[in-house]
Write an enzyme that holds these catalytic residues in place. Structure first.
Site, PDB file in Angstrom:
ATOM      1  CG  ASP A  28    -102.443 -67.998  14.641  1.00  0.00           C
ATOM      2  OD1 ASP A  28    -103.338 -68.411  13.881  1.00  0.00           O
ATOM      3  OD2 ASP A  28    -101.734 -67.026  14.373  1.00  0.00           O
ATOM      4  CG  HIS A  33     -98.402 -67.961  18.707  1.00  0.00           C
ATOM      5  ND1 HIS A  33     -97.250 -67.802  17.971  1.00  0.00           N
ATOM      6  CD2 HIS A  33     -99.346 -67.206  18.091  1.00  0.00           C
ATOM      7  CE1 HIS A  33     -97.471 -66.987  16.950  1.00  0.00           C
ATOM      8  NE2 HIS A  33     -98.745 -66.621  16.985  1.00  0.00           N
ATOM      9  CG  ASP A  48     -98.217 -67.763  13.349  1.00  0.00           C
ATOM     10  OD1 ASP A  48     -97.373 -67.992  12.469  1.00  0.00           O
ATOM     11  OD2 ASP A  48     -98.660 -66.628  13.581  1.00  0.00           O
ATOM     12  CG  ASN A  99     -96.568 -64.374  10.832  1.00  0.00           C
ATOM     13  OD1 ASN A  99     -97.508 -65.085  11.198  1.00  0.00           O
ATOM     14  ND2 ASN A  99     -96.143 -63.344  11.553  1.00  0.00           N
ATOM     15  CG  HIS A 100     -94.910 -66.117  14.543  1.00  0.00           C
ATOM     16  ND1 HIS A 100     -94.206 -65.405  15.482  1.00  0.00           N
ATOM     17  CD2 HIS A 100     -96.021 -65.372  14.270  1.00  0.00           C
ATOM     18  CE1 HIS A 100     -94.858 -64.295  15.789  1.00  0.00           C
ATOM     19  NE2 HIS A 100     -95.966 -64.258  15.061  1.00  0.00           N
ATOM     20  CG  HIS A 152    -100.579 -67.650   9.177  1.00  0.00           C
ATOM     21  ND1 HIS A 152    -101.047 -68.255  10.325  1.00  0.00           N
ATOM     22  CD2 HIS A 152     -99.966 -66.510   9.583  1.00  0.00           C
ATOM     23  CE1 HIS A 152    -100.724 -67.521  11.374  1.00  0.00           C
ATOM     24  NE2 HIS A 152    -100.056 -66.456  10.955  1.00  0.00           N
TER      25      HIS A 152
END
Length: 402
Positions: A69, A71, A106, A141-142, A241
């Site tokens: 991830d 982010h 993500d 999921n993001h 993920h």
């Protein structure tokens, strides 16, 4: 009139939009891209439409890399790509040759470089393909949360970046509308709310821009997200993920990928299955949370996927770094590297030898952050929107409905 005179007359005719609509549109797109992402994308990567979805299964790669991830942290993204030997950190150009790399999702939320990372990945994808390699990004999921207008984990810096995107995108729309010979571009801002009760007014423009960009069939969703897999198999490695259960495999991995793409790219009204539940493929933690996983269940799932040896997952922060359980059949690669998500030290996974040789590539200064992990564990429940709501409000997150 001779042919020469005719040609000279034509050459003296003033150029109009009708003479160069494609060139004008391409110039405007390049102008907007550079203003937003700081990069000029190759023509093949500049299309406003998402590339077609490749098969869910790719052949084995001589060198396969997994990246966790990201982010919204561009600096750590570049460090990870450089650590993997995929990118020159000075020029930000692909140097990975025929390597195949999978980023497990993500990219969005928790940081302020979300769009810059998406632009960088898109350019590197084009360069990798020219070198015989691949760089694949999964939807996590993001990504699905943002397309569904669930903005619990956005940050002020992230809102500012999308607000800046909206400014330049609108400028591009206005430039194209000056040319009547160009097809009238779709306005993604039309119908998007401009006010958001419970959110500080200074963030309203950022919310407005983010919804316009990331809504189903929105410009950023269509261009950077809808062409991504949600589940991908490369050789004997399954990338997802969150994780997979028996019911996901029985429903069909290709089918899940197609469902997510249809929803993101063409605003299919029916929400895709197995994406929003607690045990969805982008939310599951059954094989990534702790060291006492149900290995029997994992083995059963892998046995349903012909040739699958391991499942590689992100989603759950591994404070001790990349690790594996269940006889190395569950490999967890989310090290919480983003400053907004633990500020962990970059690590990547490398698989060679036809899938038989697996090793962790780690920065030489890694493992020194062991003292930080307890501080992060105390903060891990802090959500992005806690910073954005009015001081007097108890709201911890804001979800706007389509």
């Amino acid at each position: 009139m001779t042919n020469l005179q005719s040609n000279q007359t034509k050459s003296m005719e003033p150029l109009t939009c009708a003479s160069l609509p494609h060139s004008l549109s391409a110039f405007v797109d390049a102008f907007v891209d550079f203003s937003v992402g700081g990069l000029f994308l190759p023509p093949s990567a500049s299309s406003a439409t998402s590339p077609s979805l490749p098969p869910s299964r790719l052949p084995p790669a001589s060198r396969l890399v997994a990246i966790g991830d990201l982010h919204g942290d561009l600096h750590k993204t570049i460090q990870s790509l450089s650590l993997a030997g995929l990118v020159d950190p000075a020029s930000l150009r692909w140097i990975g040759g025929s390597s195949v790399a999978v980023q497990v999702g993500d990219v969005l939320d928790r940081g302020g470089d979300e769009l810059r990372i998406l632009y960088l990945i898109r350019r590197l994808q084009t360069e990798a393909e020219r070198s015989g390699g691949r760089l694949m990004m999964l939807n996590g999921n993001h990504e699905t949360m943002n397309v569904a207008r669930n903005f619990r984990y956005i940050t002020p810096a992230g809102l500012e970046e999308f607000k800046n995107w909206a400014k330049w995108y609108r400028a591009g729309l206005a430039m194209k509308q000056l040319c009547p010979d160009l097809p009238r571009p779709k306005d993604p801002f039309k119908g998007v709310p401009k006010s958001f009760p419970g959110v500080k007014p200074e963030y309203w423009d950022g919310f407005h821009a983010r919804i316009a960009a990331l809504q189903p069939a929105g410009p950023i969703t269509t261009r950077f997200l809808s062409g991504n897999h949600t589940i991908l198999i490369v050789g004997d490695s399954v990338f997802v993920h969150g994780g997979l259960l028996r019911k996901h495999v029985e429903y069909g991995l290709d089918r899940i990928n197609r469902d997510v793409r249809s929803w993101m790219a063409v605003n299919e009204p029916k929400l895709p299955m197995f994406v929003f539940d607690r045990d969805a493929v982008v939310w599951l933690r059954a094989f990534s949370d702790g060291f006492n996983c149900d290995c029997t269940q994992l083995q059963e799932v892998l046995s349903l996927i012909p040739g699958a040896r391991r499942m590689v997952m992100g989603h759950t922060i591994q404070t001790e770094g990349i690790n594996a359980v269940c006889g190395d059949q569950a490999v967890r690669v989310d090290v919480g590297l983003s400053k907004g998500c633990g500020d962990g030290v970059p690590e990547v996974l490398e698989i060679t030898g036809g899938g038989k040789e697996v090793r962790i590539l780690t920065a030489s200064w890694n493992r020194v952050y062991e003292g930080r992990k307890q501080a992060w564990e105390r903060k891990e429940n802090v959500e992005g929107l806690a910073w954005l709501v009015r001081e007097s409000s108890r709201v911890k997150g804001v979800e706007t409905k389509a």
